[in-house]
Design a protein around this motif. Sequence first.
Motif, PDB file in Angstrom:
ATOM      1  N   PHE A 125      -0.581  -4.912  -3.715  1.00 35.72           N
ATOM      2  CA  PHE A 125       0.240  -3.733  -3.420  1.00 35.72           C
ATOM      3  C   PHE A 125      -0.457  -2.443  -3.854  1.00 35.72           C
ATOM      4  N   ASP A 126      -0.644  -1.559  -2.901  1.00 34.39           N
ATOM      5  CA  ASP A 126      -1.254  -0.228  -3.098  1.00 34.39           C
ATOM      6  C   ASP A 126      -2.743  -0.251  -3.450  1.00 34.39           C
ATOM      7  N   THR A 131       8.126   4.004   5.485  1.00 36.40           N
ATOM      8  CA  THR A 131       7.435   3.634   4.251  1.00 36.40           C
ATOM      9  C   THR A 131       8.179   4.186   3.034  1.00 36.40           C
ATOM     10  N   ALA A 135      -2.300  -2.979   4.917  1.00 31.78           N
ATOM     11  CA  ALA A 135      -2.352  -2.651   3.489  1.00 31.78           C
ATOM     12  C   ALA A 135      -1.641  -3.734   2.684  1.00 31.78           C
ATOM     13  N   ASN A 136      -1.983  -3.791   1.436  1.00 30.88           N
ATOM     14  CA  ASN A 136      -1.447  -4.731   0.436  1.00 30.88           C
ATOM     15  C   ASN A 136      -2.105  -6.126   0.543  1.00 30.88           C
ATOM     16  N   GLY A 181       1.498  -3.823   5.060  1.00 33.38           N
ATOM     17  CA  GLY A 181       1.900  -2.550   4.450  1.00 33.38           C
ATOM     18  C   GLY A 181       3.364  -2.623   4.059  1.00 33.38           C
ATOM     19  N   SER A 182       4.125  -1.622   4.481  1.00 31.35           N
ATOM     20  CA  SER A 182       5.547  -1.598   4.120  1.00 31.35           C
ATOM     21  C   SER A 182       6.416  -2.188   5.223  1.00 31.35           C
ATOM     22  N   ARG A 221       9.517   1.898   0.033  1.00 32.84           N
ATOM     23  CA  ARG A 221       9.054   2.114  -1.339  1.00 32.84           C
ATOM     24  C   ARG A 221      10.248   2.388  -2.253  1.00 32.84           C
ATOM     25  N   ARG A 225      11.201  -6.721  -0.142  1.00 34.12           N
ATOM     26  CA  ARG A 225      11.112  -6.129   1.203  1.00 34.12           C
ATOM     27  C   ARG A 225      11.403  -7.106   2.339  1.00 34.12           C
ATOM     28  N   HIS A 262      -0.981   7.002  -1.400  1.00 34.55           N
ATOM     29  CA  HIS A 262      -1.617   5.692  -1.584  1.00 34.55           C
ATOM     30  C   HIS A 262      -2.859   5.613  -0.684  1.00 34.55           C
ATOM     31  N   ASP A 306      -4.487   2.537   0.210  1.00 39.52           N
ATOM     32  CA  ASP A 306      -4.834   1.192   0.693  1.00 39.52           C
ATOM     33  C   ASP A 306      -4.847   1.059   2.212  1.00 39.52           C
ATOM     34  N   ASN A 307      -4.413   2.096   2.944  1.00 39.61           N
ATOM     35  CA  ASN A 307      -4.656   2.136   4.389  1.00 39.61           C
ATOM     36  C   ASN A 307      -5.841   3.041   4.721  1.00 39.61           C
TER      37      ASN A 307
HETATM   38  N1  HSE Z   1       0.907   0.132  -0.083  1.00 34.23           N
HETATM   39  C1  HSE Z   1       1.792   0.845   0.784  1.00 34.23           C
HETATM   40  C2  HSE Z   1       3.185   0.235   0.634  1.00 34.23           C
HETATM   41  C3  HSE Z   1       1.323   0.727   2.204  1.00 34.23           C
HETATM   42  O1  HSE Z   1       3.281  -0.988   0.687  1.00 34.23           O
HETATM   43  O2  HSE Z   1       4.146   0.986   0.481  1.00 34.23           O
HETATM   44  C4  HSE Z   1       2.170   1.455   3.188  1.00 34.23           C
HETATM   45  O3  HSE Z   1       1.642   1.219   4.488  1.00 34.23           O
END
Ligand code: HSE
Length: 312
Positions: free
Chosen positions: A24-25, A187, A18-19, A264-265, A191, A238, A142, A144-145
């Motif tokens: 992002f998201d 996650t 993801a991302n 992702g995260s 976030r 992050r 979210h 995006d996954n």
């Molecule tokens: N878009 C989400 C994040 C994906 O980055 O928090 C989490 O896998």
Amino acid sequence: MSQQNKQSVKVFAPATVANVACGFDIIGLALESTGDEMEIRRSETPGVRITGIEGADLPLEASQNVAGVALQALLQEYGQPELGLEVFIRKLIQPGSGIGSSAASAAGAVAGANILLNNHFSPEALVRFAMEGERLACGTPHADNVAPAIMGGFTLVRSYQPLDVVRLHTPEDLWVTVIHPQIEVKTSDARGILKQQVLLKDAIRQWGNVGALVAGLYREDYALISRSLEDVIVEPIRAILIPAFYDLKLRCKDAGALGGGISGSGPSVFMLSKGENNARAVAAMMEEIYAPLGVDYKIYVSRISTSGVKEI
Ligand code: HSE
């Protein structure tokens, strides 16, 4: 046996990134060679039951399980209260890995159920149900996954309200290399550390990259894809969660990657490459960087899945 009478189905639910750096998201992609396996079957008893989970210690209680809540959302909309569904999950994606573990379970469950229901629901409706799994997993639904896990390829969430998901073109020769350091990053925590405001100059740079990444995918312009894999908003915050992150980024590009970022995260880190040889050279570089660190890790080299969840 006719499709209507099908009693059970086995599916492969892909891991996802993801991302994809700048999105992002909103942007995600599905991996071809890594994912969970699940079996979904009709049952005489109404409602959802998780009959077993292999490979991870996760709740069997349907209302506490990401596949369970996603299926409950599907059943609620299906509107036949007598329908029962049972799920067995073989987790091959470690929870907390950053490659869409919760998304794979939720997506596999609803896409599998939809096969039993003779494709009653559209892919977008399935994404909506699977998002309930993400809500349970990290507090935010979210997509995006779950969107790439269900639809395959690259996906873009143009809007959450109303949900509008766009499937994007996947260049033929694009490969993904992922390193998963064996540490857990939740996650919800990843976030929680993000800022709620962004500077206009950062927003301008980020949406320039998002637009150019999409153009790069359609034009199969690998140099443009490479220039667009930049995240000036989330990654700087992050990056501290991931051992040797900047070393990975710099040296994997030297080894032939187009670019990459946090998957992702996190804690996984992904790199995109043109062609398998480059993707494998990137894997070797990841290994060279991580071997001396004393942190266990797994590395995946994969094509991008263009099918999403599939029957096996
Ligand atoms: N878009 C989400 C994040 C994906 O980055 O928090 C989490 O896998």
